[in-house]
Design a protein around this motif. Structure first.
Motif, PDB file in Angstrom:
ATOM      1  N   MET A   1       0.838  -1.167   0.000  1.00  0.00           N
ATOM      2  CA  MET A   1       0.000   0.000   0.000  1.00  0.00           C
ATOM      3  C   MET A   1       0.895   1.246   0.000  1.00  0.00           C
ATOM      4  O   MET A   1       1.862   1.324   0.747  1.00  0.00           O
ATOM      5  CB  MET A   1      -0.894  -0.012   1.234  1.00  0.00           C
ATOM      6  N   THR A   2       0.529   2.200  -0.814  1.00  0.00           N
ATOM      7  CA  THR A   2       1.243   3.471  -0.868  1.00  0.00           C
ATOM      8  C   THR A   2       0.716   4.400   0.213  1.00  0.00           C
ATOM      9  O   THR A   2      -0.495   4.530   0.385  1.00  0.00           O
ATOM     10  CB  THR A   2       1.069   4.135  -2.244  1.00  0.00           C
ATOM     11  N   ILE A   3       1.634   5.055   0.925  1.00  0.00           N
ATOM     12  CA  ILE A   3       1.254   6.033   1.938  1.00  0.00           C
ATOM     13  C   ILE A   3       1.910   7.363   1.572  1.00  0.00           C
ATOM     14  O   ILE A   3       3.110   7.424   1.305  1.00  0.00           O
ATOM     15  CB  ILE A   3       1.697   5.582   3.343  1.00  0.00           C
ATOM     16  N   GLU A   4       1.088   8.407   1.561  1.00  0.00           N
ATOM     17  CA  GLU A   4       1.568   9.763   1.250  1.00  0.00           C
ATOM     18  C   GLU A   4       1.136  10.686   2.375  1.00  0.00           C
ATOM     19  O   GLU A   4      -0.011  10.698   2.788  1.00  0.00           O
ATOM     20  CB  GLU A   4       0.959  10.230  -0.077  1.00  0.00           C
ATOM     21  N   ARG A   5       2.091  11.470   2.879  1.00  0.00           N
ATOM     22  CA  ARG A   5       1.818  12.386   3.989  1.00  0.00           C
ATOM     23  C   ARG A   5       1.900  13.835   3.516  1.00  0.00           C
ATOM     24  O   ARG A   5       2.845  14.197   2.823  1.00  0.00           O
ATOM     25  CB  ARG A   5       2.811  12.149   5.117  1.00  0.00           C
ATOM     26  N   LEU A   6       0.919  14.625   3.914  1.00  0.00           N
ATOM     27  CA  LEU A   6       0.920  16.050   3.618  1.00  0.00           C
ATOM     28  C   LEU A   6       1.368  16.788   4.872  1.00  0.00           C
ATOM     29  O   LEU A   6       0.677  16.774   5.895  1.00  0.00           O
ATOM     30  CB  LEU A   6      -0.485  16.523   3.208  1.00  0.00           C
ATOM     31  N   ARG A   7       2.533  17.389   4.796  1.00  0.00           N
ATOM     32  CA  ARG A   7       3.035  18.243   5.871  1.00  0.00           C
ATOM     33  C   ARG A   7       3.203  19.629   5.264  1.00  0.00           C
ATOM     34  O   ARG A   7       4.172  19.894   4.565  1.00  0.00           O
ATOM     35  CB  ARG A   7       4.353  17.708   6.418  1.00  0.00           C
ATOM     36  N   ASP A   8       2.237  20.484   5.548  1.00  0.00           N
ATOM     37  CA  ASP A   8       2.220  21.794   4.908  1.00  0.00           C
ATOM     38  C   ASP A   8       2.629  22.931   5.836  1.00  0.00           C
ATOM     39  O   ASP A   8       2.632  24.086   5.444  1.00  0.00           O
ATOM     40  CB  ASP A   8       0.841  22.077   4.309  1.00  0.00           C
ATOM     41  N   GLY A   9       2.932  22.628   7.088  1.00  0.00           N
ATOM     42  CA  GLY A   9       3.346  23.662   8.027  1.00  0.00           C
ATOM     43  C   GLY A   9       2.197  24.529   8.511  1.00  0.00           C
ATOM     44  O   GLY A   9       2.422  25.537   9.173  1.00  0.00           O
ATOM     45  N   ALA A  10       0.954  24.165   8.205  1.00  0.00           N
ATOM     46  CA  ALA A  10      -0.202  24.970   8.610  1.00  0.00           C
ATOM     47  C   ALA A  10      -0.401  24.971  10.123  1.00  0.00           C
ATOM     48  O   ALA A  10      -1.041  25.860  10.654  1.00  0.00           O
ATOM     49  CB  ALA A  10      -1.468  24.471   7.918  1.00  0.00           C
ATOM     50  N   SER A  11       0.142  23.979  10.793  1.00  0.00           N
ATOM     51  CA  SER A  11       0.008  23.884  12.244  1.00  0.00           C
ATOM     52  C   SER A  11       1.393  23.764  12.866  1.00  0.00           C
ATOM     53  O   SER A  11       2.229  23.008  12.374  1.00  0.00           O
ATOM     54  CB  SER A  11      -0.817  22.642  12.602  1.00  0.00           C
ATOM     55  N   PRO A  12       1.638  24.469  13.958  1.00  0.00           N
ATOM     56  CA  PRO A  12       2.946  24.346  14.627  1.00  0.00           C
ATOM     57  C   PRO A  12       3.181  22.948  15.186  1.00  0.00           C
ATOM     58  O   PRO A  12       4.312  22.555  15.419  1.00  0.00           O
ATOM     59  CB  PRO A  12       2.873  25.386  15.748  1.00  0.00           C
ATOM     60  N   TRP A  13       2.109  22.183  15.389  1.00  0.00           N
ATOM     61  CA  TRP A  13       2.249  20.848  15.970  1.00  0.00           C
ATOM     62  C   TRP A  13       2.800  19.840  14.978  1.00  0.00           C
ATOM     63  O   TRP A  13       3.304  18.796  15.384  1.00  0.00           O
ATOM     64  CB  TRP A  13       0.918  20.366  16.530  1.00  0.00           C
ATOM     65  N   GLN A  14       2.730  20.121  13.708  1.00  0.00           N
ATOM     66  CA  GLN A  14       3.274  19.167  12.739  1.00  0.00           C
ATOM     67  C   GLN A  14       4.738  18.893  13.034  1.00  0.00           C
ATOM     68  O   GLN A  14       5.168  17.741  13.037  1.00  0.00           O
ATOM     69  CB  GLN A  14       3.098  19.688  11.311  1.00  0.00           C
ATOM     70  N   GLU A  15       5.474  19.922  13.302  1.00  0.00           N
ATOM     71  CA  GLU A  15       6.902  19.764  13.595  1.00  0.00           C
ATOM     72  C   GLU A  15       7.130  19.324  15.042  1.00  0.00           C
ATOM     73  O   GLU A  15       7.891  18.400  15.301  1.00  0.00           O
ATOM     74  CB  GLU A  15       7.639  21.079  13.324  1.00  0.00           C
ATOM     75  N   SER A  16       6.453  19.977  15.986  1.00  0.00           N
ATOM     76  CA  SER A  16       6.759  19.735  17.396  1.00  0.00           C
ATOM     77  C   SER A  16       6.350  18.349  17.885  1.00  0.00           C
ATOM     78  O   SER A  16       7.013  17.789  18.751  1.00  0.00           O
ATOM     79  CB  SER A  16       6.134  20.811  18.286  1.00  0.00           C
ATOM     80  N   ILE A  17       5.264  17.778  17.354  1.00  0.00           N
ATOM     81  CA  ILE A  17       4.886  16.442  17.812  1.00  0.00           C
ATOM     82  C   ILE A  17       5.071  15.376  16.739  1.00  0.00           C
ATOM     83  O   ILE A  17       4.827  14.209  16.981  1.00  0.00           O
ATOM     84  CB  ILE A  17       3.437  16.400  18.349  1.00  0.00           C
ATOM     85  N   GLY A  18       5.488  15.809  15.543  1.00  0.00           N
ATOM     86  CA  GLY A  18       5.747  14.838  14.477  1.00  0.00           C
ATOM     87  C   GLY A  18       4.488  14.301  13.843  1.00  0.00           C
ATOM     88  O   GLY A  18       4.292  13.089  13.775  1.00  0.00           O
ATOM     89  N   SER A  19       3.626  15.195  13.385  1.00  0.00           N
ATOM     90  CA  SER A  19       2.379  14.764  12.756  1.00  0.00           C
ATOM     91  C   SER A  19       2.273  15.316  11.339  1.00  0.00           C
ATOM     92  O   SER A  19       3.077  16.138  10.916  1.00  0.00           O
ATOM     93  CB  SER A  19       1.172  15.227  13.582  1.00  0.00           C
ATOM     94  N   ALA A  20       1.260  14.858  10.634  1.00  0.00           N
ATOM     95  CA  ALA A  20       0.993  15.329   9.274  1.00  0.00           C
ATOM     96  C   ALA A  20      -0.390  15.963   9.240  1.00  0.00           C
ATOM     97  O   ALA A  20      -1.258  15.641  10.059  1.00  0.00           O
ATOM     98  CB  ALA A  20       1.051  14.165   8.280  1.00  0.00           C
TER      99      ALA A  20
END
Length: 105
Positions: A1-20
């Motif tokens: 299965m292909t997995i694609e993650r969108l990390r657009d920087g719209a939320s500060p938590w994407q970086e700080s907690i490691g989410s997409a």
């Protein structure tokens, strides 16, 4: 299965907690929780505008995958006060009324 993650920087938590912002796995796209960031201070005390903004942000996270509100099959809305249920529900209806996803409020 292909997995694609969108990390657009719209939320500060994407970086700080490691989410997409959203993750596509096979033929499903899961969108992270959203807050009424776009409405900003103008929406304080206005549950309809807060919900409308948060839902619009969630749908915007689908766009990079070529999807829109018609592709949504489930929503979950969390509110702090039961008194806001009608206005939050109205915002949900305005966006998803014709779509009719399984919804929890």
């Amino acid at each position: 299965m292909t997995i694609e993650r969108l990390r657009d920087g719209a939320s500060p938590w994407q970086e700080s907690i490691g989410s997409a912002r959203a993750v596509a796995a096979g033929d499903l796209v899961l969108v992270a929780g959203t807050m009424p960031q776009a409405a900003g201070a103008a929406a304080i005390g206005d549950p309809y505008e807060q919900a409308r903004s948060a839902l619009a942000d969630a749908v915007a996270a689908l766009e990079p995958f070529g999807l829109g509100p018609e592709s949504v099959i489930r929503t979950r809305l969390y509110i702090s006060h039961a008194r806001d249920a009608d206005e939050v529900g109205r915002a949900h209806h305005d966006l998803f009324g014709e779509v009719g996803p399984a919804a929890t409020l």
